[in-house]
Design a protein around this motif. Structure first.
Motif, mmCIF file in Angstrom:
data_model
loop_
_atom_site.group_PDB
_atom_site.id
_atom_site.type_symbol
_atom_site.label_atom_id
_atom_site.label_comp_id
_atom_site.label_asym_id
_atom_site.label_seq_id
_atom_site.Cartn_x
_atom_site.Cartn_y
_atom_site.Cartn_z
ATOM 1 N N ALA A 134 22.888 -23.662 22.475
ATOM 2 C CA ALA A 134 22.862 -24.420 21.228
ATOM 3 C C ALA A 134 24.283 -24.792 20.808
ATOM 4 C CB ALA A 134 22.187 -23.616 20.125
ATOM 5 N N THR A 135 24.434 -26.011 20.336
ATOM 6 C CA THR A 135 25.700 -26.485 19.784
ATOM 7 C C THR A 135 25.437 -26.932 18.355
ATOM 8 O OG1 THR A 135 26.507 -27.227 21.947
ATOM 9 C CG2 THR A 135 27.580 -28.151 19.997
ATOM 10 N N TYR A 139 30.825 -31.860 9.806
ATOM 11 C CA TYR A 139 32.074 -32.586 9.609
ATOM 12 C C TYR A 139 33.276 -31.649 9.756
ATOM 13 C CZ TYR A 139 35.338 -35.957 7.611
ATOM 14 O OH TYR A 139 36.386 -36.822 7.416
ATOM 15 N N PRO A 140 34.369 -32.096 10.373
ATOM 16 C CA PRO A 140 35.535 -31.224 10.598
ATOM 17 C C PRO A 140 36.322 -30.920 9.334
ATOM 18 C CG PRO A 140 35.958 -33.424 11.456
ATOM 19 C CD PRO A 140 34.508 -33.405 11.059
ATOM 20 N N ASP A 141 35.658 -30.219 8.413
ATOM 21 C CA ASP A 141 36.293 -29.699 7.208
ATOM 22 C C ASP A 141 36.534 -28.207 7.437
ATOM 23 O OD1 ASP A 141 36.419 -30.087 3.867
ATOM 24 O OD2 ASP A 141 35.799 -28.093 4.560
ATOM 25 N N GLU A 142 37.739 -27.752 7.216
ATOM 26 C CA GLU A 142 38.118 -26.375 7.566
ATOM 27 C C GLU A 142 37.218 -25.341 6.895
ATOM 28 O OE1 GLU A 142 42.047 -23.420 7.374
ATOM 29 O OE2 GLU A 142 42.230 -25.557 6.916
ATOM 30 N N ALA A 143 36.956 -25.517 5.608
ATOM 31 C CA ALA A 143 36.130 -24.542 4.881
ATOM 32 C C ALA A 143 34.682 -24.579 5.365
ATOM 33 C CB ALA A 143 36.199 -24.826 3.381
ATOM 34 N N LEU A 144 34.159 -25.762 5.567
ATOM 35 C CA LEU A 144 32.782 -25.928 6.034
ATOM 36 C C LEU A 144 32.583 -25.303 7.405
ATOM 37 C CD1 LEU A 144 29.945 -27.168 6.024
ATOM 38 C CD2 LEU A 144 30.978 -29.364 6.614
ATOM 39 N N ILE A 145 33.452 -25.630 8.339
ATOM 40 C CA ILE A 145 33.331 -25.099 9.696
ATOM 41 C C ILE A 145 33.579 -23.594 9.720
ATOM 42 C CG2 ILE A 145 34.293 -25.182 12.023
ATOM 43 C CD1 ILE A 145 32.500 -27.550 11.274
ATOM 44 N N VAL A 163 29.960 -23.377 17.731
ATOM 45 C CA VAL A 163 30.243 -24.253 16.590
ATOM 46 C C VAL A 163 31.323 -25.244 16.993
ATOM 47 C CG1 VAL A 163 31.050 -24.364 14.207
ATOM 48 C CG2 VAL A 163 29.623 -22.444 14.952
ATOM 49 N N VAL A 164 31.058 -26.529 16.770
ATOM 50 C CA VAL A 164 32.022 -27.574 17.114
ATOM 51 C C VAL A 164 32.174 -28.519 15.924
ATOM 52 C CG1 VAL A 164 32.600 -29.454 18.696
ATOM 53 C CG2 VAL A 164 31.348 -27.461 19.546
ATOM 54 N N PRO A 165 33.393 -28.701 15.408
ATOM 55 C CA PRO A 165 33.588 -29.709 14.354
ATOM 56 C C PRO A 165 33.365 -31.097 14.936
ATOM 57 C CG PRO A 165 35.534 -28.279 14.618
ATOM 58 C CD PRO A 165 34.645 -28.019 15.773
ATOM 59 N N TYR A 166 32.577 -31.910 14.228
ATOM 60 C CA TYR A 166 32.293 -33.242 14.772
ATOM 61 C C TYR A 166 31.978 -34.221 13.654
ATOM 62 C CZ TYR A 166 30.120 -37.096 17.281
ATOM 63 O OH TYR A 166 29.811 -38.338 17.760
ATOM 64 N N ALA A 167 32.666 -35.348 13.666
ATOM 65 C CA ALA A 167 32.418 -36.443 12.724
ATOM 66 C C ALA A 167 31.569 -37.496 13.417
ATOM 67 C CB ALA A 167 33.730 -37.048 12.235
ATOM 68 N N TRP A 168 30.490 -37.899 12.800
ATOM 69 C CA TRP A 168 29.613 -38.898 13.396
ATOM 70 C C TRP A 168 30.394 -40.157 13.742
ATOM 71 C CZ3 TRP A 168 25.491 -38.658 8.936
ATOM 72 C CH2 TRP A 168 24.911 -37.397 8.925
ATOM 73 N N GLY A 169 30.062 -40.722 14.877
ATOM 74 C CA GLY A 169 30.713 -41.943 15.320
ATOM 75 C C GLY A 169 31.984 -41.728 16.112
ATOM 76 N N SER A 170 32.480 -40.495 16.157
ATOM 77 C CA SER A 170 33.705 -40.214 16.899
ATOM 78 C C SER A 170 33.377 -39.885 18.355
ATOM 79 C CB SER A 170 34.463 -39.047 16.249
ATOM 80 O OG SER A 170 33.702 -37.856 16.298
#
Length: 307
Positions: A134-135, A139-145, A163-170
């Motif tokens: 599972a991945t 969004y790559p926000d420090e507190a959120l991740i 856990v992988v920080p990822y912004a949609w469309g990137s």
């Protein structure tokens, strides 16, 4: 179908004011909450499993609600959405193949969650299926991740849930890994609320879903999102080589189901909050259009040469 879970909040001190407000709205106005949780509190989700199943066994999951930097409050990530709870309650409907010994399964199913917030569905899935890869992303926000990573670790699924920080469309390369094949299943709960983000969300789905006839996307959205907003997302998906396998409106606190309808006369906010929409997508053409074009061109060339 699993027995209905219970969701509660643990606190060493007094009950949380926001939780009291949610319960009051339901009791006084019969207005169902669309999310639960507040910063600084831990929530306990109890999955009762499916009676008689050796795969879908009871589990308890403790979650912290994520926070974000002030600049990212518009993401609405600081909550545990009812649609994610509904997805967890009905996790068996994702239809993960039964667990088999690793030596007999060199390529375990790969699952991706987009816009995961606290990560409930992926964490439960990882507990139920230790052999699944599972991945879980947001969004790559420090507190959120940071909170999402903590939730994965505290529930002892870090070995098969990354856990992988990822912004949609990137660029999706950090999600896909070395082989770049994509994911067998993608899940997302309450990610359709902003029409301006539909294109980059669907773009990310098409870049990360494995190009096979069996690959599936499961989108669960509360009707508070708005019917026309949900329909706009469906239209966007269909324009980007995806097609609907099924779409149903499903009662949050019951078992009723009904066909999707973009307009229901007389429906108010109270009625909308009682339902979620479950959208199941697949590839319209398992072979990319560009590949089909090249194949047709090569066939035509061979035909000409053989004449």
């Amino acid at each position: 179908m699993p027995m209905v879970q219970s969701l509660s909040m643990e606190s060493e001190e007094a009950a949380d004011p926001e939780e009291i407000l949610f319960e009051s709205l339901d009791a006084i106005f019969d207005l169902k909450p669309i999310s639960v949780g507040s910063l600084g509190s831990s929530f306990v989700y109890r999955y009762d499993g499916i009676e008689g199943s050796r795969q879908y066994t009871p589990h308890t999951i403790t979650l912290d609600t994520p926070d974000t930097k002030a600049a990212n409050w518009h993401l609405h990530a600081s909550a545990i959405w009812v649609s994610s709870i509904y997805l967890a309650d009905h996790i068996s409907e994702i239809e993960i193949p039964p667990s088999i010994p690793p030596q007999d399964n060199p390529s375990p199913p790969c699952v991706l969650e987009l816009g995961a917030s606290a990560g409930l569905p992926s964490i439960l899935l990882s507990k139920l299926f230790p052999d699944v890869s599972a991945t879980v992303t947001d969004y790559p926000d420090e507190a959120l991740i940071g909170t999402l990573t903590s939730n994965v670790r505290r529930n002892d699924v870090a070995l098969n849930c990354r856990v992988v920080p990822y912004a949609w469309g990137s660029d999706p390369s950090p999600l896909l890994g070395a082989d770049g094949d994509g994911f067998d299943i993608i899940i997302a709960a309450d990610t359709l609320w902003n029409p301006e983000l539909h294109h980059i969300l669907i773009d990310s789905l098409t870049k990360t879903l494995k190009r096979t006839s069996s690959s599936r996307i499961h989108l669960i959205a509360g009707l508070h999102t708005g019917r026309y907003t949900i329909q706009a997302a469906i239209t966007c998906a269909e324009r980007m080589d995806l097609e609907i396998e099924s779409i149903l409106e499903r009662e949050v606190d019951g078992s009723s189901q009904r066909p999707w309808c973009v307009y229901r006369e007389g429906e108010d906010e109270q009625a909308r909050r009682r339902w979620v929409v479950w959208i199941k997508l697949k590839w319209a053409s398992p072979t990319p259009a560009s590949t089909q074009h090249r194949t047709r061109s090569l066939t035509s060339e061979r035909t000409i040469m053989n004449r």
